[in-house]
Design an enzyme around this catalytic site. Sequence first.
Site, PDB file in Angstrom:
ATOM      1  N   VAL A  10       0.845  -1.186   0.000  1.00 31.09           N
ATOM      2  CA  VAL A  10       0.000   0.000   0.000  1.00 31.09           C
ATOM      3  C   VAL A  10       0.881   1.238   0.000  1.00 31.09           C
ATOM      4  O   VAL A  10       1.957   1.258   0.589  1.00 31.09           O
ATOM      5  CB  VAL A  10      -0.943   0.004   1.216  1.00 31.09           C
ATOM      6  CG1 VAL A  10      -0.152   0.113   2.517  1.00 31.09           C
ATOM      7  CG2 VAL A  10      -1.961   1.134   1.132  1.00 31.09           C
ATOM      8  N   SER A  11       0.425   2.265  -0.683  1.00 29.11           N
ATOM      9  CA  SER A  11       1.183   3.510  -0.778  1.00 29.11           C
ATOM     10  C   SER A  11       0.627   4.530   0.188  1.00 29.11           C
ATOM     11  O   SER A  11      -0.526   4.451   0.620  1.00 29.11           O
ATOM     12  CB  SER A  11       1.109   4.058  -2.209  1.00 29.11           C
ATOM     13  OG  SER A  11       1.707   5.329  -2.283  1.00 29.11           O
TER      14      SER A  11
END
Length: 494
Positions: A10-11
Amino acid sequence: MKIGALYVRVSTHNQDELSPHAQIRLGKEFAQKNNITIPEEYIFMESISGRKAEKRYDFQRMIGLAKTKPRPFSVIIVWKYSRFARNQEESIVYKSLLRRQCGIDVLSVSEPLVDGPFGSLIERIIEWMDEYYSIRLSDEVKRGMTEKALRGGYQARPPLGYKITERGKPPVIVPEEAAIIRIIFQKYVEECCGCFEIARFLNQLGYRTSRKEPFERRSIEYILQNPTYCGMIRWNRTTSETNEIKEEKDWIIANGQHEAIISKELFDRAQQRLHSAHIPKGARPSSTYHHWLGGLLKCPVCGRTMIAKTMYRKSNGEAYSYFVCYGVIKGKCAAKNSVSSLLLEPVVLQALQDVFHTKEITYMKREPTRKQEMVDERKLLSEQLKQLEQKEKRIKAAYQNGIDTLEEYKENKEILRNEQKQLELLLCNCQPSSPANFPQKEQACQKLHTICDVLFSETFSDSQKNEVLRSIIQKMVYDKPQDVLTIYYHLPDS
């Protein structure tokens, strides 16, 4: 076709093309174009965004699997190299391990590299840029959080007494938990109870911390030091990586946007006591004295506490306590008032009985707590006693229905009886006093009568006896040369 793995993380951005599902879709398309097949079991999706590889569970699971023989896959695909690592040192270490020891390459969907030295140079530049960007991003996030903290914004897990009902909004009070917080501050500030005594009191009532665990001394101390309860916020107190407490000058404390549970005045008084109390390193709580007079007996010369040493009678090996001034042990007092518990115990018991019969007691009055901060402990204890009645009905029904044996029923009933005695004793110790005649002698003598019953009983431990004595006795002074015992009583507000 080659067998490959896909690592997805996930960013910190809210961009659709970098969402986990988008990374999976683009990774599979890249694999198909390059004759690579990715089995579902080799898709590793990280649910957290962390800079440290050691804290990423799926990343470590993927590396561990890659090191097995024979190797399960020959290539790892990522959307960008920053998804693999944002620390250049970690990136080099893990890529070197995979390539040299496992024969596994790491490929980026959006950052293709050419073969040869020039490709390696570009890869290092990309890693350096990712690390630089990560550092800049961290600084920007910290600045943003600092500004929010200075404006009173709450950005941490809410402590006991509060809960988050809407994301981005201040925490709101949980009434039943707020009552626990008021009890803690009231007992610490107004009744001068120690953290250990407060923790045990709350555990006896069946209360638990925000993590549903029994209270401990350190959990009470944390609550007493937390300015959240007086309507303020505290941020940047600890280092996230090590959880170490920073210097106080680095903390951010500001007026919060949430509702307070206690007043600022009460919180400040708690801090004053915390800072003024001297707790020697390694000192044990006062309630764990081995003798029931521990901590109460004071030296008549210097006023220091008389500490108990365990001794044994030569005739039969029976253990007893020998009280000596703490100052004498440290060479700071020249008094010769050491006394044996064999001599002192009957004198103390007789003195308590004499007061009970003569009803002659002089008290020191304390200022009552402001009404809005008072907690009705009698109501709480009465509710606990009612719950015990319900428990007794349930264990009786379990026996009558053949679920429990007679022995189990007797054992459970005895446990409830002991709990009931403790709660009744606590209830007796917090009887309300009459405003017109503070304190009532009949009430005080009744309390003394209960204490005498406890002291003469063998069912109570030394720690429990010490606790009930502290509820009405401030200190004792025994002048050995004059053979005079002076007992200083007090009756705290309840």
